[in-house]
Write a protein that holds these residues in place. Structure first.
Motif, mmCIF file in Angstrom:
data_model
loop_
_atom_site.group_PDB
_atom_site.id
_atom_site.type_symbol
_atom_site.label_atom_id
_atom_site.label_comp_id
_atom_site.label_asym_id
_atom_site.label_seq_id
_atom_site.Cartn_x
_atom_site.Cartn_y
_atom_site.Cartn_z
ATOM 1 N N VAL A 41 -7.002 -2.280 -6.987
ATOM 2 C CA VAL A 41 -6.727 -1.522 -5.463
ATOM 3 C C VAL A 41 -8.032 -1.315 -4.576
ATOM 4 C CG1 VAL A 41 -4.823 -0.673 -6.406
ATOM 5 C CG2 VAL A 41 -6.660 0.734 -6.374
ATOM 6 N N GLU A 42 -7.876 -1.288 -3.300
ATOM 7 C CA GLU A 42 -8.714 -0.665 -2.352
ATOM 8 C C GLU A 42 -8.178 0.717 -1.981
ATOM 9 O OE1 GLU A 42 -8.828 -3.409 0.737
ATOM 10 O OE2 GLU A 42 -9.632 -4.855 -0.593
ATOM 11 N N VAL A 43 -9.267 1.611 -1.889
ATOM 12 C CA VAL A 43 -8.721 2.981 -1.532
ATOM 13 C C VAL A 43 -9.385 3.441 -0.292
ATOM 14 C CG1 VAL A 43 -9.226 5.500 -2.133
ATOM 15 C CG2 VAL A 43 -8.802 3.787 -3.858
ATOM 16 N N GLU A 44 -8.899 3.947 0.687
ATOM 17 C CA GLU A 44 -9.177 4.634 2.008
ATOM 18 C C GLU A 44 -8.956 6.024 1.921
ATOM 19 O OE1 GLU A 44 -8.562 4.024 6.757
ATOM 20 O OE2 GLU A 44 -7.423 2.680 5.292
ATOM 21 N N VAL A 45 -9.962 6.871 2.233
ATOM 22 C CA VAL A 45 -9.751 8.140 2.115
ATOM 23 C C VAL A 45 -9.479 8.716 3.616
ATOM 24 C CG1 VAL A 45 -10.759 10.650 1.712
ATOM 25 C CG2 VAL A 45 -11.494 8.639 0.216
ATOM 26 N N LEU A 46 -8.218 9.204 3.853
ATOM 27 C CA LEU A 46 -7.825 9.561 5.096
ATOM 28 C C LEU A 46 -8.083 11.134 5.397
ATOM 29 C CD1 LEU A 46 -4.325 7.847 5.057
ATOM 30 C CD2 LEU A 46 -6.376 6.982 5.883
ATOM 31 N N GLU A 58 -9.085 12.016 -6.180
ATOM 32 C CA GLU A 58 -9.110 11.389 -7.528
ATOM 33 C C GLU A 58 -7.558 11.736 -8.030
ATOM 34 O OE1 GLU A 58 -10.464 9.313 -9.277
ATOM 35 O OE2 GLU A 58 -12.058 9.078 -7.601
ATOM 36 N N THR A 59 -7.131 12.909 -7.863
ATOM 37 C CA THR A 59 -5.742 13.193 -8.311
ATOM 38 C C THR A 59 -4.839 12.473 -7.120
ATOM 39 O OG1 THR A 59 -6.191 15.413 -8.720
ATOM 40 C CG2 THR A 59 -3.962 14.969 -8.382
ATOM 41 N N ALA A 60 -5.018 12.282 -5.949
ATOM 42 C CA ALA A 60 -4.168 11.536 -5.122
ATOM 43 C C ALA A 60 -4.196 10.031 -5.303
ATOM 44 C CB ALA A 60 -4.790 11.696 -3.653
ATOM 45 N N VAL A 61 -5.454 9.465 -5.807
ATOM 46 C CA VAL A 61 -5.477 8.072 -6.093
ATOM 47 C C VAL A 61 -4.786 7.802 -7.390
ATOM 48 C CG1 VAL A 61 -7.109 6.520 -6.940
ATOM 49 C CG2 VAL A 61 -7.830 7.676 -4.944
ATOM 50 N N GLU A 62 -4.723 8.701 -8.448
ATOM 51 C CA GLU A 62 -4.039 8.556 -9.513
ATOM 52 C C GLU A 62 -2.586 8.221 -9.135
ATOM 53 O OE1 GLU A 62 -4.954 7.885 -12.708
ATOM 54 O OE2 GLU A 62 -6.993 7.738 -12.001
ATOM 55 N N LEU A 63 -2.056 9.361 -8.394
ATOM 56 C CA LEU A 63 -0.477 9.445 -8.128
ATOM 57 C C LEU A 63 -0.098 8.168 -7.410
ATOM 58 C CD1 LEU A 63 -0.191 13.224 -6.787
ATOM 59 C CD2 LEU A 63 0.776 11.999 -8.821
ATOM 60 N N ALA A 64 -1.149 7.524 -6.382
ATOM 61 C CA ALA A 64 -1.060 6.306 -5.814
ATOM 62 C C ALA A 64 -0.816 4.965 -6.434
ATOM 63 C CB ALA A 64 -1.741 6.194 -4.640
ATOM 64 N N LEU A 65 -1.727 4.939 -7.547
ATOM 65 C CA LEU A 65 -1.915 3.909 -8.753
ATOM 66 C C LEU A 65 -0.622 3.917 -9.528
ATOM 67 C CD1 LEU A 65 -5.337 4.236 -9.878
ATOM 68 C CD2 LEU A 65 -4.687 2.755 -8.505
ATOM 69 N N LEU A 107 -5.265 19.651 1.279
ATOM 70 C CA LEU A 107 -5.218 18.537 0.268
ATOM 71 C C LEU A 107 -5.912 17.328 0.649
ATOM 72 C CD1 LEU A 107 -1.300 18.970 -0.440
ATOM 73 C CD2 LEU A 107 -3.076 19.788 -1.915
ATOM 74 N N ALA A 108 -6.123 16.640 -0.043
ATOM 75 C CA ALA A 108 -6.856 15.355 0.032
ATOM 76 C C ALA A 108 -5.618 14.227 0.115
ATOM 77 C CB ALA A 108 -7.769 14.773 -0.994
ATOM 78 N N LYS A 109 -6.021 13.456 1.318
ATOM 79 C CA LYS A 109 -5.010 12.085 1.420
ATOM 80 C C LYS A 109 -5.675 10.980 1.475
ATOM 81 C CE LYS A 109 -1.114 10.481 4.830
ATOM 82 N NZ LYS A 109 -0.844 11.207 6.182
ATOM 83 N N SER A 157 0.904 -1.285 0.055
ATOM 84 C CA SER A 157 0.021 -0.029 -0.033
ATOM 85 C C SER A 157 0.990 1.362 0.043
ATOM 86 C CB SER A 157 -1.050 0.237 1.205
ATOM 87 O OG SER A 157 -0.247 0.111 2.323
ATOM 88 N N THR A 158 0.272 2.456 -0.321
ATOM 89 C CA THR A 158 0.965 3.757 -0.302
ATOM 90 C C THR A 158 -0.052 4.942 0.138
ATOM 91 O OG1 THR A 158 2.210 5.279 -1.263
ATOM 92 C CG2 THR A 158 0.556 4.071 -2.675
ATOM 93 N N GLU A 159 0.238 5.847 0.727
ATOM 94 C CA GLU A 159 -0.403 7.125 1.068
ATOM 95 C C GLU A 159 -0.051 8.322 0.300
ATOM 96 O OE1 GLU A 159 -0.215 7.698 5.118
ATOM 97 O OE2 GLU A 159 -1.171 5.769 5.752
ATOM 98 N N LYS A 160 -0.836 8.791 -0.392
ATOM 99 C CA LYS A 160 -0.563 10.062 -1.369
ATOM 100 C C LYS A 160 -1.411 11.172 -1.060
ATOM 101 C CE LYS A 160 2.699 8.298 -3.941
ATOM 102 N NZ LYS A 160 4.134 8.799 -3.832
ATOM 103 N N TRP A 161 -1.082 12.368 -1.386
ATOM 104 C CA TRP A 161 -1.701 13.585 -1.112
ATOM 105 C C TRP A 161 -2.187 14.159 -2.670
ATOM 106 C CZ3 TRP A 161 -2.781 15.966 3.518
ATOM 107 C CH2 TRP A 161 -2.254 15.411 4.844
ATOM 108 N N GLY A 162 -3.166 15.100 -2.773
ATOM 109 C CA GLY A 162 -3.523 15.507 -4.104
ATOM 110 C C GLY A 162 -4.559 16.521 -3.617
#
Length: 293
Positions: free
Chosen positions: A29-34, A12-19, A48-50, A3-8
């Protein structure tokens, strides 16, 4: 499970960077909005979203990697990096400093070209006081606070919308309004190199002058930032001038607003070894310090 954690700027932007970081497809993948994103008020106080993105068991990785373009897209999407169009009226004070800066540059160029006497015969060179603590402002600071001023109401509304803990003391003279800002969130209202404070001051100036019969100067200050910033610029100008004089190589400063450029020009206008000029267009206009020799 990898897994990885990303900001955006958004989820959706954060998810794209994580992918791209995981080299995985969206369905794998499974996505958890922090943390959810927030645009704040007037682009100030944005968040930002994480997300945490985890690869499902048995999913295959792709070969796609994150690129510098993805990072550029992330930064460009931030509200504070968006271009904001303000009414022409709020630029009145900046335009004044811009005109003074141009006059300074012309006078310096004439002096450098050996035309000092001729220039002075046509138009005496204006002497500027570098300190923002000018006599007009000092007199206003000694006055008693005024209650219910339109600028106080405006600023309190902004602070409420931004969720900031701030207090405002307004003092008023004949052609000037001074606002002292205090509270635990003064760092937020000042912003990077005073950019947020300048933006709010422009808006406050527009509010005050919207119905005024004559131009009223509006000055916002927090934690004595204006004076501290000016001293920093003066020290910077002198330090860089010494470097240019030693090396003979010009140096270009970071983009500054017209008042800050004026501080640099005025600090070095009598320097024996360097001259200054400005280049570029606002908001990216910069001061260049060059050797006279």
């Amino acid at each position: 499970m990898k897994s990885t954690e990303k900001w955006g700027v958004d989820v959706e932007t954060a998810v794209e960077l994580a992918l791209k970081d995981l080299k995985a497809e969206r369905n794998d993948v499974e996505v958890e909005v922090l943390e959810e994103s927030s645009s704040g008020f007037l682009g100030i106080g944005s968040k930002l979203a994480k997300v945490r993105v985890s690869i499902k068991e048995g999913a295959e990785e792709t070969n796609e990697k994150a690129t510098f373009d993805d990072i550029d897209a992330l930064l460009a999407g931030l509200p504070e990096n968006a271009t904001q169009q303000l009414p022409d009226e709020v630029r009145a004070e900046f335009d004044k400093f811009e005109a003074e800066e141009t006059a300074d540059a012309e006078a310096a160029a004439a002096l450098h070209a050996g035309e000092r006497k001729e220039k002075r015969s046509r138009r005496p060179r204006k002497k500027y006081s570098l300190s923002i603590e000018d006599s007009q402002l000092e007199e206003v600071k000694k006055m008693d606070p005024v209650e219910g001023h339109v600028v106080e109401t405006f600023l309190r509304d902004i602070a409420e919308q931004m969720g900031l803990d701030l207090d405002f003391v307004v003092k008023e003279g004949e052609e000037i309004v001074f606002v002292e800002i205090t509270g635990k969130d003064t760092g937020t209202i000042i912003g990077k190199r005073g950019s947020t404070l300048d933006a709010v001051q422009c808006l406050a100036s527009y509010v005050v002058n919207k119905e005024a019969g004559k131009y009223i100067r509006v000055v916002l200050d927090a934690e004595n930032y204006r004076s501290k910033r000016e001293k920093t610029l003066i020290n910077l100008a002198n330090r860089l001038a010494g470097k240019v004089e030693r090396t003979g190589r010009p140096t270009t400063l970071e983009p500054m607003n017209p008042y800050e450029r004026k501080v640099i020009h005025c600090t070095l206008q009598a320097h024996p070894g360097v001259i200054t000029r400005s280049e570029g267009k606002d908001p990216y206009r910069k001061v260049v310090i060059e050797s006279k020799h």
